[in-house]
Design a protein around this motif. Structure first.
Motif, PDB file in Angstrom:
ATOM      1  N   VAL A 124      33.078  36.554  39.762  1.00 46.16           N
ATOM      2  CA  VAL A 124      33.635  37.367  38.533  1.00 46.16           C
ATOM      3  C   VAL A 124      32.951  36.523  37.043  1.00 46.16           C
ATOM      4  CG1 VAL A 124      35.719  38.096  37.617  1.00 46.16           C
ATOM      5  CG2 VAL A 124      35.589  37.483  39.065  1.00 46.16           C
ATOM      6  N   SER A 156      31.836  42.619  37.836  1.00 43.71           N
ATOM      7  CA  SER A 156      31.999  42.797  36.843  1.00 43.71           C
ATOM      8  C   SER A 156      32.771  44.400  35.618  1.00 43.71           C
ATOM      9  CB  SER A 156      30.659  43.081  36.502  1.00 43.71           C
ATOM     10  OG  SER A 156      29.725  43.863  36.113  1.00 43.71           O
ATOM     11  N   ARG A 157      32.782  43.975  34.535  1.00 47.02           N
ATOM     12  CA  ARG A 157      33.460  45.383  34.344  1.00 47.02           C
ATOM     13  C   ARG A 157      33.046  46.668  34.291  1.00 47.02           C
ATOM     14  NH1 ARG A 157      34.815  42.951  27.731  1.00 47.02           N
ATOM     15  NH2 ARG A 157      33.092  42.208  28.641  1.00 47.02           N
ATOM     16  N   ASP A 189      37.406  45.260  36.232  1.00 53.74           N
ATOM     17  CA  ASP A 189      38.283  45.504  35.205  1.00 53.74           C
ATOM     18  C   ASP A 189      39.454  45.347  35.040  1.00 53.74           C
ATOM     19  OD1 ASP A 189      38.741  46.070  32.505  1.00 53.74           O
ATOM     20  OD2 ASP A 189      37.676  47.232  31.543  1.00 53.74           O
ATOM     21  N   ALA A 190      39.898  43.938  34.505  1.00 54.45           N
ATOM     22  CA  ALA A 190      41.397  43.515  34.427  1.00 54.45           C
ATOM     23  C   ALA A 190      42.128  43.953  33.888  1.00 54.45           C
ATOM     24  CB  ALA A 190      41.071  41.605  34.612  1.00 54.45           C
ATOM     25  N   MET A 219      35.269  31.572  39.107  1.00 50.81           N
ATOM     26  CA  MET A 219      36.013  33.131  38.017  1.00 50.81           C
ATOM     27  C   MET A 219      34.406  32.269  36.371  1.00 50.81           C
ATOM     28  SD  MET A 219      37.448  34.644  35.330  1.00 50.81           S
ATOM     29  CE  MET A 219      37.532  34.673  34.104  1.00 50.81           C
ATOM     30  N   ALA A 271      33.880  34.965  34.308  1.00 50.89           N
ATOM     31  CA  ALA A 271      34.271  35.512  32.405  1.00 50.89           C
ATOM     32  C   ALA A 271      34.001  35.397  31.106  1.00 50.89           C
ATOM     33  CB  ALA A 271      34.710  36.773  33.793  1.00 50.89           C
ATOM     34  N   SER A 312      42.197  36.516  27.811  1.00 55.66           N
ATOM     35  CA  SER A 312      41.477  38.001  28.922  1.00 55.66           C
ATOM     36  C   SER A 312      41.439  37.255  30.268  1.00 55.66           C
ATOM     37  CB  SER A 312      40.286  38.175  27.674  1.00 55.66           C
ATOM     38  OG  SER A 312      39.091  37.877  27.816  1.00 55.66           O
ATOM     39  N   ARG A 313      41.041  35.663  29.611  1.00 54.14           N
ATOM     40  CA  ARG A 313      40.078  34.896  31.056  1.00 54.14           C
ATOM     41  C   ARG A 313      41.518  34.746  31.962  1.00 54.14           C
ATOM     42  NH1 ARG A 313      37.931  30.257  31.325  1.00 54.14           N
ATOM     43  NH2 ARG A 313      36.301  30.694  32.323  1.00 54.14           N
ATOM     44  N   ARG A 358      43.952  36.922  31.815  1.00 51.20           N
ATOM     45  CA  ARG A 358      44.689  38.256  32.739  1.00 51.20           C
ATOM     46  C   ARG A 358      43.399  38.113  33.492  1.00 51.20           C
ATOM     47  NH1 ARG A 358      44.463  40.464  28.227  1.00 51.20           N
ATOM     48  NH2 ARG A 358      41.833  41.265  28.753  1.00 51.20           N
ATOM     49  N   VAL A 359      42.448  37.993  33.810  1.00 45.75           N
ATOM     50  CA  VAL A 359      41.630  38.040  34.972  1.00 45.75           C
ATOM     51  C   VAL A 359      41.801  37.449  36.514  1.00 45.75           C
ATOM     52  CG1 VAL A 359      39.220  37.877  35.839  1.00 45.75           C
ATOM     53  CG2 VAL A 359      39.629  39.017  32.819  1.00 45.75           C
ATOM     54  N   ARG A 389      44.837  38.704  37.451  1.00 46.08           N
ATOM     55  CA  ARG A 389      44.753  40.310  38.149  1.00 46.08           C
ATOM     56  C   ARG A 389      44.162  39.361  39.687  1.00 46.08           C
ATOM     57  NH1 ARG A 389      43.797  44.709  36.045  1.00 46.08           N
ATOM     58  NH2 ARG A 389      42.914  46.216  38.296  1.00 46.08           N
TER      59      ARG A 389
END
Length: 448
Positions: free
Chosen positions: A24, A49-50, A78-79, A103, A105, A128-129, A131-132, A135
């Motif tokens: 990711v 990736s997003r 995209d988380a 991980m 990202a 945000s990390r 959150r990924v 998820r």
């Protein structure tokens, strides 16, 4: 079970092909080098990736041969979007068959053109990390439920690994100097960096309790030295303009670091070495900012400024909130890595810069630059400018940064960008100033 041997080839006993690894953030500063090495080692790599199309733009750099391209796949994940069966299906399928998840990202906090300078923006980027990871953990829980529905309640026999590229920000960045070493047992300082990094690792930890047999490894990285971006690119810009000098408190300010090559080797080791688990410090060396400045100056042919150091305020103007990572570094030691016998390739800041600057020069001449093989040849590009020019540039930069900060702090973050392009992309003042300075430099050198 299937494995990749030291020669980089897969075991003949395998009937399912090479093991797959989901990365990711595989197109980021670290991720692209990591994916490249995984392919060379013999893994099948799935980059999440997003934007799948954006990810494919890195294919030529990551996969060097037609055979490697066959083992490389891109999926969209995209988380930030709401969970949806159709949207999550590619990632869910990848997780069901993979042997490891990495991980990597995260938005760059240094060298991001002024995009992430306020505390709220930094907090959002760090969160945000988490959150990924949350998820992904949710998707893994779905897979576990699927196993139960098929009466597979026992723990999976296939050993898997979940690697998180964490940060030494786990221990915080206190605004004071300390010669005390920071180990994995050190109590964290209470600040935004520590809170968000601890949340990241705490979110990943429960994955090891699932029946999928995951071993969770959190690699706590310091500032990563890489030749095309991050902190090293930011520092080189100072020295290109003749503005090189120790940052902050100089001798009384730590700079923990690691070479990008060693980051890749650490991740590769974590995938195979079952002794690696939990939070692990991954610092190759720690130097003072005075030592760092002397090493950079000697390898770029630059002359250090006559003043003692660049004041903290100037660095804060340039980097914003992320300046804490540079100014308030701590003397972190890697006790657990020493215990398992891992050896860094680069433990000297001088040798690391020799290698990176050599690679940096080669990549400017060719788009096929590579991480390995490592080069020990030092290059000294002529990046110095006249003192008068440096003074003028420095004055303009400080005034521009001051105005930017004043407007941003008094009228909100919306004042930190000026207009936008036809595609809707904002043009930030930080980018504008950097672009104008770069254009002036290019014009000056062209006249020569």
């Amino acid at each position: 079970e299937m494995s990749v041997n030291k020669s980089g080839t897969t075991s003949k006993a395998s009937k399912t092909g090479p093991p797959s690894v989901v990365v990711v953030g595989g197109t980021g500063l670290i991720g692209k080098h990591l994916c490249r090495q995984l392919l060379e080692t013999g893994y099948k790599v799935i980059i999440a990736s997003r934007n799948e199309l954006h990810g494919r733009s890195f294919e030529a750099f990551i996969a060097r041969t037609p055979e490697q391209r066959k083992r490389l796949r891109f999926i969209a994940f995209d988380a930030a979007l709401e969970p949806h069966d159709g949207r999550d299906r590619p990632m869910l399928d990848a997780l069901r068959t993979c042997r490891a998840v990495i991980m990597a990202a995260g938005e760059p906090l240094i060298g991001s053109g002024g995009r992430q300078v306020t505390e709220s923006a930094v907090s959002k980027a760090l969160a945000s990390r988490t959150r990924v990871v949350s998820r992904i953990r949710g998707l893994l829980q779905q897979i576990q439920e699927m196993r139960k529905a098929k009466n597979k309640s026992s723990k999976s026999k296939t050993k898997r690994c979940f690697v998180v590229l964490s940060s030494v920000g786990f221990y915080g960045y206190p605004d004071f100097f300390s010669a005390q070493s920071v180990t994995e047992e050190t109590h964290p300082h209470d600040d935004i960096w520590s809170a968000e990094t601890r949340a990241l690792e705490e979110t990943a930890a429960p994955i090891q309790d699932l029946a999928l047999n995951y071993r969770v490894v959190c690699l706590r990285l310091p500032l990563v030295l890489e030749q095309t971006g991050g902190i090293l690119a930011w520092l080189l810009n100072l020295y290109k303009w003749g503005l090189g000098a120790p940052l902050g408190e100089g001798e009384f300010s730590w700079f923990p670091w690691i070479h990008i090559y060693d980051v890749v080797q650490l991740v590769a080791t974590a995938l195979e070495n079952e002794a690696m688990k939990g939070g692990i410090n991954c610092v190759a060396g720690t130097v003072s900012h005075t030592q760092l400045a002397e090493a950079l100056a000697s390898r770029t042919g630059s002359t250090l400024w006559s003043w003692k150091q660049i004041p903290k305020l100037a660095v804060q103007f340039s980097l914003g909130k992320p300046s804490a990572m540079v100014l308030h570094g701590r003397r972190v030691v890697s006790n657990q890595l020493q215990q398992i016998g891992f050896q860094f390739e680069f433990t000297s800041i001088g040798l690391a810069l020799n290698d990176l600057l050599s690679l940096h020069s080669e990549e400017e001449e060719s788009s096929t630059g590579t991480l390995p093989p490592k080069s020990s040849v030092s290059t000294k590009p002529s990046w110095t400018v006249e003192p008068k020019t440096a003074l003028a540039v420095g004055a303009v930069a400080v005034v521009a940064a001051s105005a930017w900060r004043f407007l941003g702090s008094n009228k909100g973050e919306s004042m930190q960008y000026v207009g936008g392009s036809t595609s809707g992309e904002r043009v930030y003042i930080g980018d504008l100033v950097a672009g104008l300075l770069s254009a002036g430099k290019d014009a000056k050198f062209a006249q020569r």
